[in-house]
Design an enzyme around this catalytic site. Structure first.
Site, PDB file in Angstrom:
ATOM      1  N   ARG A  95       0.866  -1.180   0.000  1.00  0.00           N
ATOM      2  CA  ARG A  95       0.000   0.000   0.000  1.00  0.00           C
ATOM      3  C   ARG A  95       0.897   1.222   0.000  1.00  0.00           C
ATOM      4  O   ARG A  95       1.210   1.765   1.053  1.00  0.00           O
ATOM      5  CB  ARG A  95      -0.910  -0.036   1.223  1.00  0.00           C
ATOM      6  N   ASP A 123       2.387   4.973  -0.233  1.00  0.00           N
ATOM      7  CA  ASP A 123       1.917   6.264   0.277  1.00  0.00           C
ATOM      8  C   ASP A 123       1.574   7.237  -0.840  1.00  0.00           C
ATOM      9  O   ASP A 123       2.002   7.071  -1.978  1.00  0.00           O
ATOM     10  CB  ASP A 123       3.048   6.935   1.076  1.00  0.00           C
ATOM     11  N   TYR A 164      12.374  -1.793  -3.707  1.00  0.00           N
ATOM     12  CA  TYR A 164      12.126  -0.373  -3.966  1.00  0.00           C
ATOM     13  C   TYR A 164      13.389   0.275  -4.532  1.00  0.00           C
ATOM     14  O   TYR A 164      14.502  -0.183  -4.273  1.00  0.00           O
ATOM     15  CB  TYR A 164      11.765   0.354  -2.664  1.00  0.00           C
ATOM     16  N   ARG A 204      11.290   5.601   3.196  1.00  0.00           N
ATOM     17  CA  ARG A 204      11.515   7.048   3.188  1.00  0.00           C
ATOM     18  C   ARG A 204      12.239   7.508   4.444  1.00  0.00           C
ATOM     19  O   ARG A 204      13.011   8.481   4.416  1.00  0.00           O
ATOM     20  CB  ARG A 204      10.190   7.780   3.039  1.00  0.00           C
TER      21      ARG A 204
END
Lengths: 279, 279
Positions: free
Chosen positions: B60, B62, B130, B218
Site C-alpha cells: 500500500r 503512500d 524499492y 523514506r
C-alpha cells in the site's frame, strides 16, 4: 542572413547549455504575457547580473517540446556591479549555480561557458538532433514518463516506417512537411532518420540534420505513424514530399513526444550533451 | 494474521500487475472522497465486469509514491453477464486491454492473469524491492523526470552512506525508522541496501526485504541523506536504530523519489517486472 553579430566592445559572450521539460511553457521563444523558457532564463540572468539579457538560441522549440541540450548565447557587460566575478574564467560554474537556484526545476542549466565572439548559438550550429518517443502498446508505458512519449496504442509496423523514412533522407523541399513562413526557404537536408525499439512496445525515432523548419519533425512523425498504422504505404510519403502540399500530409504528431537532444558546433566549439541524455 | 482467504465457490482469482505515477493520487489505498490508485482500478473493474471488485495489494504505497510492479489480486464471478469470456484462459489479455482503455494514463495495467486460489498478492509475496532516486548536482537533473527523483542539490558522500546503510542489513526492530501502527510489530528484515551512481550527479538506492513497515524506506532515505550531507556520522544510524525512538531519526525523504519496482512470489508464482523497468 547567416551572419553573427559581434558583441559590443567590452562585452563578453556567454554560452548556456539548457535542458527543460516543455510541458509548462508556451514554447521556447519569448512572448509577451506567456511563460516561456527564454523568458524565464533571461529574467534569471537579469536578476543575477543586474543588466538586460537577450539570448539567441540554437532551436526555438514549440510549445510542449522538451530539450536536453538546448544552447543559447548572449553578450554581457562585466563592468556592471557584481557581474565581473561571475563572468571571469572560461567555465562559469559560479554563474551557473546562481542561475540554477533561481530557475524553476522544469529548467536545468547544466553548463555556462565563456566563449569567443565568433560563436553563435544559432548560426555556428552544424547539426541538430531530435528524438521522438512512441509507445505502441499501452502495457509498455511507464506512467511516470507519459509526458515524454506519444502513446499510439496500436502496434506500429517498424519495417514499413523505415521504408517510408528513407524517402526523406538527403536534401528536399520539405514544404509538405512543415509550417511555412512567408519568404523563407523550406529546403532542408536530413542526414539521419533512425528507428529502433529500445524495448517491447516502444519505438524511438532519432532525426539529425543541419537545420529543421518549423514543425518539420512533428510533421514527419505524424506521417511515419500513419504508415506504421497501415493507413498508408511507405511510398505515399515520397509522393507527399514531392507534392509540396501540406494538406496532403498527416496531422503533426503531438509535441510532448519530442525532445531536442543534441546541437553540434563542429571541431571549433566541441561540446557534448549531458551524460544523462541516454538514460 | 497471515492467512489467505479462499475465493467464494464459483469465483475465479485474478492477478493484476500495475504501474502508476503516484503524483496525482492520495496513495494506493482506497479512501472515501479521495482519488486513489485502488479506487480507480476497482471502478474500472466494476465497469468492465459488472460486479463489485475488491482488491488486495502487495504494497500500500503512500501518497506520491510510484510503482512499476504493484501486484493486486481479487475474486470475480464469471457467471455475471459479459464477465465470462473476459475471465477465460490464463492470460487475460482481453480483460487487460478493456481495463487499460478505461484507466487514466497515470496507471498502466501491464498484465492480467488468472491464478490459483492459493495466490495472495499480499501474503504470498516473499520479497519487495524499492528504488529511490537522488540527484545531488542540480546540473544533472533531467527536468522531464524531476517527478521521480529527489533533488538534494548538494554533493552526497557515497562511501559514508554505504557505511551507514550496512547497519540496517539483517533483522532489526525498525521502530525508529517507520511510522508505527498500534499493536503491530516493527521488526523487519532488510536483505539489501545497494547504493550506486548511474551517472554523474545521480545516486540510486535499491532496497529489498520480505516486507516493509509504513514509511520505512523514506525514513531510511532521510537518514542516509543526512549522513551523505555530512551532518551525521555513519555510526549515528546504528544508534538511531538501536534507540527505537523515532524522534531521533531524520525527517522522511519526500515520496516522489520512491518507486516500488518489484514484488517476488518465489518459484510457485514466477513473474518478472515489465522489461521497461530498467530504463
Amino acid at each position: 542572413m547567416r551572419t553573427t553579430r559581434a558583441p559590443d566592445p567590452g562585452h563578453v559572450r556567454v554560452r548556456l547549455d539548457l535542458a527543460y521539460d516543455g510541458a509548462g511553457f508556451a514554447g521556447f521563444a519569448r512572448q509577451p504575457e506567456q511563460r516561456t523558457v527564454q523568458g524565464e532564463v533571461e529574467a534569471a540572468l537579469t536578476a543575477v547580473l543586474g543588466q538586460p539579457a537577450v539570448t539567441t538560441a540554437a532551436g526555438r522549440t514549440d510549445r510542449g517540446v522538451h530539450a536536453l541540450a538546448q544552447v543559447v548565447h548572449l553578450d554581457l557587460d562585466p563592468t556592471v556591479p557584481r557581474a565581473g566575478p561571475l563572468l571571469a574564467g572560461r567555465d562559469l560554474a559560479a554563474l551557473r549555480d546562481r542561475l540554477a537556484r533561481l530557475l524553476d526545476p522544469s529548467i536545468t542549466l547544466w553548463q555556462a561557458t565563456r566563449v569567443g565572439s565568433g560563436f553563435d548559438a544559432r548560426f555556428s550550429a552544424v547539426a541538430r538532433g531530435y528524438r521522438y518517443r512512441l509507445i505502441d502498446d499501452l502495457a509498455a508505458c511507464d506512467p511516470r514518463r507519459r509526458g515524454e512519449q506519444w502513446v499510439v496504442g496500436e502496434p506500429l509496423a517498424l519495417t514499413a516506417m523505415r521504408s517510408a523514412a528513407r524517402h526523406l533522407l538527403g536534401e528536399h523541399d520539405f514544404a509538405a512537411l512543415c509550417r511555412a513562413a512567408p519568404g523563407r526557404s523550406t529546403v532542408r537536408r536530413l542526414d539521419e532518420v533512425a528507428l529502433h525499439r529500445p524495448g517491447p512496445g516502444r519505438l524511438d525515432v532519432r532525426l539529425r540534420g543541419p537545420a529543421f523548419c518549423h514543425q518539420q519533425v512533428r510533421s514527419i512523425l505524424g506521417c511515419l505513424v500513419e504508415v506504421g498504422r497501415g493507413r498508408r504505404d511507405p511510398d505515399w510519403l515520397r509522393e507527399v514530399l514531392a507534392g509540396r502540399d501540406r494538406s496532403r500530409a498527416a496531422r503533426v504528431a503531438p509535441p510532448h513526444g519530442l525532445t531536442l537532444e543534441r546541437v553540434s558546433y563542429g571541431r571549433r566549439w566541441p561540446g557534448a550533451p549531458p551524460r544523462w541524455v541516454a538514460t
